[in-house]
Design a protein around this motif. Structure first.
Motif, PDB file in Angstrom:
ATOM      1  N   MET A  77      17.826   6.377  16.229  1.00 43.83           N
ATOM      2  CA  MET A  77      16.842   6.220  15.357  1.00 43.83           C
ATOM      3  C   MET A  77      16.007   5.939  15.091  1.00 43.83           C
ATOM      4  O   MET A  77      15.421   4.859  15.844  1.00 43.83           O
ATOM      5  CB  MET A  77      17.685   5.732  13.832  1.00 43.83           C
ATOM      6  N   ALA A  78      14.700   6.687  15.181  1.00 45.31           N
ATOM      7  CA  ALA A  78      12.693   6.507  14.456  1.00 45.31           C
ATOM      8  C   ALA A  78      12.933   4.886  13.828  1.00 45.31           C
ATOM      9  O   ALA A  78      13.481   5.184  13.330  1.00 45.31           O
ATOM     10  CB  ALA A  78      12.479   7.361  14.835  1.00 45.31           C
ATOM     11  N   SER A  79      11.928   4.302  14.607  1.00 47.66           N
ATOM     12  CA  SER A  79      11.573   3.532  14.225  1.00 47.66           C
ATOM     13  C   SER A  79      10.366   3.723  12.228  1.00 47.66           C
ATOM     14  O   SER A  79       9.577   4.726  12.613  1.00 47.66           O
ATOM     15  CB  SER A  79      10.126   2.272  14.986  1.00 47.66           C
ATOM     16  N   PRO A  80      11.017   3.033  11.363  1.00 52.40           N
ATOM     17  CA  PRO A  80       9.921   3.184  10.274  1.00 52.40           C
ATOM     18  C   PRO A  80       8.196   3.128  10.884  1.00 52.40           C
ATOM     19  O   PRO A  80       7.761   2.727  11.297  1.00 52.40           O
ATOM     20  CB  PRO A  80      10.295   2.432   9.548  1.00 52.40           C
ATOM     21  N   ALA A  81       7.741   4.262   9.786  1.00 52.79           N
ATOM     22  CA  ALA A  81       6.021   4.394  10.226  1.00 52.79           C
ATOM     23  C   ALA A  81       5.506   2.794   9.940  1.00 52.79           C
ATOM     24  O   ALA A  81       4.100   2.288   9.951  1.00 52.79           O
ATOM     25  CB  ALA A  81       5.595   5.093   9.451  1.00 52.79           C
ATOM     26  N   TRP A  82       6.500   2.184   8.194  1.00 53.94           N
ATOM     27  CA  TRP A  82       6.277   1.691   7.630  1.00 53.94           C
ATOM     28  C   TRP A  82       7.276   0.402   7.120  1.00 53.94           C
ATOM     29  O   TRP A  82       7.997   0.773   7.243  1.00 53.94           O
ATOM     30  CB  TRP A  82       4.848   1.295   6.651  1.00 53.94           C
ATOM     31  N   HIS A  83       6.876  -0.835   6.888  1.00 54.50           N
ATOM     32  CA  HIS A  83       7.474  -1.728   5.706  1.00 54.50           C
ATOM     33  C   HIS A  83       8.089  -1.944   4.732  1.00 54.50           C
ATOM     34  O   HIS A  83       9.060  -1.107   4.321  1.00 54.50           O
ATOM     35  CB  HIS A  83       7.683  -3.054   6.245  1.00 54.50           C
ATOM     36  N   TYR A  84       6.380  -1.637   4.470  1.00 55.85           N
ATOM     37  CA  TYR A  84       6.588  -1.766   2.624  1.00 55.85           C
ATOM     38  C   TYR A  84       5.904  -0.855   2.574  1.00 55.85           C
ATOM     39  O   TYR A  84       4.106  -0.849   2.717  1.00 55.85           O
ATOM     40  CB  TYR A  84       6.527  -3.075   2.343  1.00 55.85           C
ATOM     41  N   VAL A  85       5.910  -0.024   0.723  1.00 57.20           N
ATOM     42  CA  VAL A  85       4.264   0.246   0.373  1.00 57.20           C
ATOM     43  C   VAL A  85       4.186  -0.160  -0.396  1.00 57.20           C
ATOM     44  O   VAL A  85       4.739  -0.644  -1.350  1.00 57.20           O
ATOM     45  CB  VAL A  85       4.485   1.996   0.269  1.00 57.20           C
ATOM     46  N   LEU A  86       3.008  -0.900  -0.822  1.00 57.52           N
ATOM     47  CA  LEU A  86       2.266  -1.695  -2.001  1.00 57.52           C
ATOM     48  C   LEU A  86       1.185  -0.992  -2.849  1.00 57.52           C
ATOM     49  O   LEU A  86       0.175   0.004  -1.938  1.00 57.52           O
ATOM     50  CB  LEU A  86       1.768  -3.383  -1.234  1.00 57.52           C
ATOM     51  N   LYS A  87       1.782  -0.540  -4.039  1.00 58.94           N
ATOM     52  CA  LYS A  87       0.252  -0.713  -5.124  1.00 58.94           C
ATOM     53  C   LYS A  87      -0.562  -1.252  -5.510  1.00 58.94           C
ATOM     54  O   LYS A  87       0.428  -1.970  -6.025  1.00 58.94           O
ATOM     55  CB  LYS A  87       1.212   0.490  -6.347  1.00 58.94           C
ATOM     56  N   PHE A  88      -1.455  -1.150  -5.012  1.00 65.69           N
ATOM     57  CA  PHE A  88      -3.135  -1.820  -4.735  1.00 65.69           C
ATOM     58  C   PHE A  88      -3.890  -1.359  -6.139  1.00 65.69           C
ATOM     59  O   PHE A  88      -3.821  -0.257  -6.026  1.00 65.69           O
ATOM     60  CB  PHE A  88      -3.379  -2.233  -4.074  1.00 65.69           C
ATOM     61  N   ILE A  89      -4.462  -1.707  -7.226  1.00 66.18           N
ATOM     62  CA  ILE A  89      -5.854  -1.325  -7.803  1.00 66.18           C
ATOM     63  C   ILE A  89      -6.597  -1.952  -7.614  1.00 66.18           C
ATOM     64  O   ILE A  89      -6.816  -3.309  -7.056  1.00 66.18           O
ATOM     65  CB  ILE A  89      -5.047  -1.530  -9.268  1.00 66.18           C
ATOM     66  N   ILE A  90      -7.424  -1.569  -8.299  1.00 64.86           N
ATOM     67  CA  ILE A  90      -9.094  -2.113  -7.582  1.00 64.86           C
ATOM     68  C   ILE A  90      -9.901  -2.345  -8.779  1.00 64.86           C
ATOM     69  O   ILE A  90     -10.108  -1.014  -9.321  1.00 64.86           O
ATOM     70  CB  ILE A  90      -9.916  -1.093  -6.458  1.00 64.86           C
ATOM     71  N   THR A  91     -10.626  -3.270  -9.608  1.00 68.34           N
ATOM     72  CA  THR A  91     -10.814  -3.143 -10.856  1.00 68.34           C
ATOM     73  C   THR A  91     -12.184  -4.491 -11.453  1.00 68.34           C
ATOM     74  O   THR A  91     -12.249  -5.086 -10.402  1.00 68.34           O
ATOM     75  CB  THR A  91      -9.951  -3.033 -11.793  1.00 68.34           C
ATOM     76  N   GLY A  92     -12.424  -3.197 -11.871  1.00 63.99           N
ATOM     77  CA  GLY A  92     -13.859  -4.654 -12.338  1.00 63.99           C
ATOM     78  C   GLY A  92     -15.256  -3.779 -12.587  1.00 63.99           C
ATOM     79  O   GLY A  92     -15.147  -1.821 -12.705  1.00 63.99           O
ATOM     80  N   ASP A  93     -16.469  -3.974 -13.421  1.00 62.63           N
ATOM     81  CA  ASP A  93     -17.140  -3.199 -14.426  1.00 62.63           C
ATOM     82  C   ASP A  93     -17.796  -2.071 -12.998  1.00 62.63           C
ATOM     83  O   ASP A  93     -17.733  -1.833 -11.725  1.00 62.63           O
ATOM     84  CB  ASP A  93     -18.714  -4.259 -14.200  1.00 62.63           C
ATOM     85  N   ALA A  94     -18.544  -1.369 -13.276  1.00 65.63           N
ATOM     86  CA  ALA A  94     -19.046   0.202 -12.958  1.00 65.63           C
ATOM     87  C   ALA A  94     -20.294  -0.936 -11.818  1.00 65.63           C
ATOM     88  O   ALA A  94     -21.276  -1.728 -12.006  1.00 65.63           O
ATOM     89  CB  ALA A  94     -19.736   0.423 -13.862  1.00 65.63           C
ATOM     90  N   ALA A  95     -20.418  -0.298 -10.852  1.00 60.43           N
ATOM     91  CA  ALA A  95     -21.266  -0.167  -9.844  1.00 60.43           C
ATOM     92  C   ALA A  95     -21.350  -2.043  -9.080  1.00 60.43           C
ATOM     93  O   ALA A  95     -22.609  -2.268  -8.746  1.00 60.43           O
ATOM     94  CB  ALA A  95     -23.010  -0.736 -10.749  1.00 60.43           C
ATOM     95  N   VAL A  96     -20.483  -2.394  -9.212  1.00 59.93           N
ATOM     96  CA  VAL A  96     -19.725  -3.373  -8.658  1.00 59.93           C
ATOM     97  C   VAL A  96     -18.976  -3.274  -6.961  1.00 59.93           C
ATOM     98  O   VAL A  96     -19.598  -3.670  -6.121  1.00 59.93           O
ATOM     99  CB  VAL A  96     -18.670  -4.208  -9.133  1.00 59.93           C
ATOM    100  N   GLY A  97     -19.075  -1.828  -6.976  1.00 65.89           N
ATOM    101  CA  GLY A  97     -19.618  -1.288  -5.276  1.00 65.89           C
ATOM    102  C   GLY A  97     -17.766  -1.129  -5.333  1.00 65.89           C
ATOM    103  O   GLY A  97     -17.057  -1.626  -3.920  1.00 65.89           O
ATOM    104  N   LYS A  98     -17.063  -0.743  -5.725  1.00 67.19           N
ATOM    105  CA  LYS A  98     -15.309  -0.919  -6.006  1.00 67.19           C
ATOM    106  C   LYS A  98     -14.849   0.010  -4.570  1.00 67.19           C
ATOM    107  O   LYS A  98     -14.438  -0.016  -3.938  1.00 67.19           O
ATOM    108  CB  LYS A  98     -14.274  -0.298  -6.850  1.00 67.19           C
ATOM    109  N   SER A  99     -15.589   1.257  -5.399  1.00 61.11           N
ATOM    110  CA  SER A  99     -15.351   2.607  -4.531  1.00 61.11           C
ATOM    111  C   SER A  99     -16.232   2.107  -3.043  1.00 61.11           C
ATOM    112  O   SER A  99     -16.045   2.855  -1.580  1.00 61.11           O
ATOM    113  CB  SER A  99     -16.333   3.640  -4.815  1.00 61.11           C
TER     114      SER A  99
END
Length: 217
Positions: free
Chosen positions: A1-23
């Motif tokens: 059996m092939a090894s998994p590509a990753w062990h966990y998938v984690l959902k992250f969010i990036i938040t804060g005021d506009a124009a602080v450089g999140k993108s």
């Protein structure tokens, strides 16, 4: 059996005021480049990245990151993407005191709508603007941000999306804390939308990073 590509998938969010450089932070993480003149985020943008966390046995994490708009008009849309998030970057601009003062409101939103055990890291972005021959005035002392983070139980770092300084480390530190909580039984792998176990036999994607705009209005 092939090894998994990753062990966990984690959902992250990036938040804060506009124009602080999140993108710009997300693009630096996924594409290793600086987004000099980003368009305002309309709703939510998405990006993913594989990270290998150090330890006795290296753990491969797939981060699924939702970059949320920082304007009030999109608040109802972005809040829906907080649901179940396991990790969060709370971003402010070190040259903008207002963006730092507003972090408390963003944090309240995250704690209301994300997973109860969400791991948050406070990120002071744009430290590059306070350096060089003609530095911009720093509006948020490092010590003040450290104190706030300690009081609220947050991780803390400063970073520069322009240079890349501290960017991947911010995501890695938050992911390590999430993984520690997973191993401590705080996340239910079968019910938490923010933490998913890899399916054995999954093939490793050719491209380990992706970034797409979605849910714009």
């Amino acid at each position: 059996m092939a090894s998994p590509a990753w062990h966990y998938v984690l959902k992250f969010i990036i938040t804060g005021d506009a124009a602080v450089g999140k993108s710009s932070l997300l693009v630096r993480l996924t594409d290793q480049r600086f987004l000099a003149n980003p368009d305002p985020t309309l709703g939510v943008e998405f990006g993913s990245k594989l990270l290998t966390l150090p330890g006795p046995e290296a753990t491969v994490i797939k981060l699924q990151c939702w970059d949320t708009a920082g304007t009030e008009s999109f608040r109802s849309i972005t809040r829906s993407y907080y649901r179940g998030a396991a990790g969060c970057l709370l971003v402010y601009d070190v040259t903008s005191r207002r963006s730092f003062d507003n972090i408390r409101t963003w944090l309240e939103d995250v704690r209301t709508h994300a997973d109860a055990h969400v791991s948050c890291i406070l990120v002071g972005n744009k430290v590059d603007l306070c350096q060089g021959d003609d530095p911009k005035e720093r509006a948020v002392p490092t010590e003040l941000a450290e104190q706030f983070a300690a009081e609220e139980g947050l991780l803390f770092t400063e970073a520069s999306a322009r240079s890349g300084e501290g960017v991947e480390a911010a995501f890695t530190r938050a992911a390590q804390e999430v993984l520690a909580k997973v191993r401590g039984g705080k996340f239910d792998d079968d019910r938490s939308p923010g933490v998913k176990l890899s399916k054995p036999g999954a093939a490793l994607p050719v491209d380990a990073t992706t970034r797409n705009q979605c849910c714009s209005v």
